[in-house]
Design an enzyme around this catalytic site. Structure first.
Site, PDB file in Angstrom:
ATOM      1  N   GLY A  11      -2.797  -6.076   0.285  1.00 45.69           N
ATOM      2  CA  GLY A  11      -2.807  -7.349   0.343  1.00 45.69           C
ATOM      3  C   GLY A  11      -3.280  -7.943   1.544  1.00 45.69           C
ATOM      4  N   GLY A  46       0.835  -1.301   0.082  1.00 43.94           N
ATOM      5  CA  GLY A  46       0.029   0.021   0.053  1.00 43.94           C
ATOM      6  C   GLY A  46       0.783   1.180  -0.013  1.00 43.94           C
ATOM      7  N   THR A  47       2.000   1.210   0.822  1.00 41.31           N
ATOM      8  CA  THR A  47       2.940   2.317   0.764  1.00 41.31           C
ATOM      9  C   THR A  47       3.354   2.865  -0.426  1.00 41.31           C
ATOM     10  OG1 THR A  47       3.207   1.931   3.147  1.00 41.31           O
ATOM     11  CG2 THR A  47       5.051   3.240   1.637  1.00 41.31           C
ATOM     12  N   CYS A  64       4.154   5.197  23.894  1.00 38.23           N
ATOM     13  CA  CYS A  64       5.104   4.239  24.343  1.00 38.23           C
ATOM     14  C   CYS A  64       5.322   2.998  23.533  1.00 38.23           C
ATOM     15  CB  CYS A  64       4.928   3.724  25.629  1.00 38.23           C
ATOM     16  SG  CYS A  64       5.836   4.855  26.935  1.00 38.23           S
TER      17      CYS A  64
END
Lengths: 307, 402
Positions: free
Chosen positions: B202, B73-74, B327
């Site tokens: 995916g 996706g990136t 954190c």
């Protein structure tokens, strides 16, 4: 998932000394809700002897913050206030068998709460000199705030200089883009304020070699195994390369012994018990592994005379 | 210990065994390069083509050639933004929102800093809904691309991307949506939509990691991110990740078949989890837009305690979830999505996301409901902001630095 030691997990899952201490006569509140950590440390101090009779805590924070708080209360019970003031955040982390670099601030918060509580008992004003920013160099645990301040105060302009002054970027090199960004931002600010750039030329010194390290040339095929002499030479060469940055912090490292892949080093001067000696060892180990091209272990050791 | 309960499906999903079965032959006998001339390529190119049609069908796209397979996706997001700027040199502005995934925000920040691109980041309200007025004001003929996510990964909040796309068209800007969380959970019909580009991944829909896709409407000006080959019609060079693509195709087919299940059974399970927690635990609330939300996601902010501690205790009980606390990410600030919605710090740090899938069962929900009250009570007992049975009425805790 964080790589917490068993001790951290144990102190988090089964914290001791949690809750309010009704008869507390020393209270230290530190932390910051915006960074997700806050701690109240409550002590019952014997007014005659200054001995800490009881200690309890309340903590808003992550697993390691709760574990650090709980461990601290165990460590300081029975100490006098003067003894307790000598407890450093490194002591807390060591008591827990170490903390991930991103989580060292949890131990810092513990030490600060202790100082704040003792100041509260003695009627003094406690001032926090704590500063923290995004963790940039994970090898040596250096954050953005420290790098910015060092760049500004010393007019640094290169990544190499930053590594020399702060150690940041001297390990795996993957934070160099972030360091470059800080250099550009801070130097841009300096230029914008129209002050002549205060570039103090550092005295000529061997720079930490931060370019991608090539593995040492393989030994001649005639000599399949590395001899002890060759090993020692290679270790000395690695130590020689990083010595300037250790010396800048007033420390040094001396080779004591080599046993297979284990290297015994004696850290002297400011490196002894320095707040980042654990990180220094990790850094040296990293450099040795690069030089030898295989896993190496560094063990802090006593000087030769005492062995 | 009981069987593990996996409620972190917005992070990643389990590969469906039917997907794996479809992929396996392409690791062994069907290993040919789909571009080759010899018979080893036979069947491989066809499998890629079938996968393309399966993804086309899930998206309701008009042509199968509108699907470009990527590595994730990136990559699809990066391709969309870089392409829009390269293909429209006269337009040097981007509009996006403050709550996007870093795969959009970090790219925008980089373009702003290094390419002199102007980025408009549209704020959201307390429920995570886009400030339409601010969007309208930012639109102009200088805007190359508008990129809004279809569904928020942390809260599941949906943006009305169809309407937002129509607004972008009015100024001639391209419209892209990061639909990584929405594809497979919401029905889509891109053939009748003003959306020009859409990213999907995916591993969010039971396919493996390492494969994604960019939908590119036919006729949209485009420049590839990767050059070096004719694959994907020259729009994404590099030998096809055939196994991944075949897996994504099968996963798309299964997701389409399970669409109703996702919006009925999964939604009901999610609602039961949400109601159960809200009823049994005080001082907690759901974040995001409850009415317009993914059917599988609920994000609950537990006040006065911290998220990582919640996750550690949940994990010990065998339950996997996720948190927006500082954190858990190693940063010092809580999630940018929580801050954008103005969630108070004391609650933002305790925000916990449960994301379900068609794998989730009634028993899973029961398990969470059984352990959650005790976990929260236990951490609140440790909290300096909490009194004997509730938040301190007069907060006496004011830490020394902030």
């Amino acid at each position: 998932m964080w790589d917490y030691s068993d001790k951290v997990k144990d102190y988090f899952f089964n914290p001791v000394n949690a809750g309010v201490l009704e008869e507390a006569n020393a209270v230290g509140d530190v932390g910051s809700i915006s960074c997700g950590d806050a701690l109240r440390l409550m002590l019952k101090v014997d007014p005659e002897t200054d001995v800490i009779l009881d200690a309890r805590f309340q903590t808003f924070g992550c697993g390691s913050a709760i574990a650090s708080s709980s461990a601290l209360t165990e460590m300081i019970k029975g100490m006098t206030l003067d003894q307790a003031l000598k407890v450093t955040n490194q002591d807390i982390a060591a008591y827990l068998d170490g903390l991930p670099p991103e989580k060292m601030h949890c131990s810092v918060m513990g030490a600060e709460a202790l100082h704040a509580a003792i100041a509260n008992y003695r009627g003094e004003e406690w001032k926090d000199d704590h500063e923290e920013g995004e963790l940039v160099c994970k090898c040596f645990g250096v954050d953005a705030a420290l790098i910015e301040r060092t760049v500004r105060d010393n007019g640094l302009v290169t990544v190499e200089q930053v590594a020399n002054y702060t150690k940041a970027g001297g390990g795996c090199c993957s934070c160099h883009e972030k360091i470059e960004d800080i250099l550009i931002a801070v130097n841009g600010e300096l230029a914008a304020t129209a002050k002549p750039a205060i570039v103090q030329q550092p005295k000529p010194r061997t720079l930490v070699q931060i370019a991608p390290l090539k593995p040492e040339p393989a030994p001649a095929p005639a000599k399949p195994a590395m001899t002890m002499v060759r090993k020692i030479q290679l270790i000395e060469k690695v130590l020689e390369d990083i010595r300037p940055s250790l010396k800048m912090d007033g420390g040094n490292a001396e080779l004591i012994d080599v046993d297979g892949d284990t290297v015994y080093l004696h850290l002297t001067g400011a490196c002894m018990g320095c707040s980042s000696s654990g990180l220094t060892i990790a850094g040296i180990q990293e450099r040795l592994m690069l030089a030898f091209g295989k896993p190496m272990r560094v063990v802090p050791s006593k000087p030769t005379a005492e062995v | 210990m009981n069987a593990p309960v996996y409620l972190d499906n917005n992070a990643t999903t389990r590969v469906d065994p039917a997907v794996l079965a479809e992929m396996l032959p392409f690791f062994t006998e069907l290993f040919g390069n789909p571009s080759s001339m010899h018979h080893y390529a036979a069947g491989v190119a066809e499998a890629v083509q079938l996968a393309r049609r399966q993804v086309q069908s899930l998206l309701g796209a008009k042509h199968d050639s509108e699907i470009i397979f990527t590595s994730c996706g990136t990559e699809a997001n990066n391709t969309a933004l870089y392409s829009a700027l390269a293909a429209n040199p006269g337009r040097r502005e981007i509009i996006t929102s403050v709550v996007e995934h870093p795969a959009i925000l970090a790219v925008c920040e980089h373009l702003e800093k290094n390419e002199g691109v102007t980025v408009h980041r549209i704020p959201v309200d307390a429920k995570g809904r886009l400030e339409i007025g601010a969007y309208q004001a930012a639109l102009s003929d200088k805007v190359a691309i508008v990129s809004f996510m279809s569904a928020n990964n942390e809260t599941g909040t949906l943006f009305p991307v169809e309407e937002l796309a129509v607004m972008a068209k009015e100024v001639g800007a391209l419209f892209h949506t990061d639909a990584v969380q929405a594809v497979g959970k919401l029905p889509m019909n891109l053939a009748d939509s003003a959306i020009d580009m859409l990213s999907l991944s995916g591993h969010k829909l039971h396919a493996p990691k390492g494969v994604g896709a960019l939908y590119l409407k036919r006729g949209t000006r485009f420049r590839p991110l990767l050059r070096g080959g004719h694959q994907e019609r020259g729009r994404r060079a590099g030998t096809e990740n055939v196994t991944g693509i075949v897996g994504l195709g099968k996963a798309a087919e299964l997701a389409q078949a399970a669409m109703e299940h996702e919006n009925t059974v999964v939604r009901t399970l999610r609602d039961r989890l949400q109601t159960g927690i809200l009823q049994s635990i005080s001082h907690c609330f759901v974040t995001g837009d409850i009415e317009h939300r993914l059917p599988n996601t609920v994000n609950i902010a537990f006040e006065y305690i911290e998220g990582e501690a919640i996750l550690l205790l949940l994990s010990r009980a065998g339950i996997a979830a996720s948190s927006g606390s500082a954190c858990t990410s190693g940063s010092l600030e809580p999630s940018h999505v929580m801050r954008a919605m103005n969630i108070p710090y004391t609650a933002a740090h305790g925000s916990t996301r449960f994301s379900l899938s068609r794998d989730t069962t009634d028993a899973d929900v029961d398990r969470v409901l059984a352990v959650m009250p005790e976990i929260i009570a236990r951490l609140r007992q440790l909290s300096p902001y909490w009194g004997k049975d509730g938040p301190k009425a007069t907060p006496d805790f004011a830490p020394a630095y902030a």
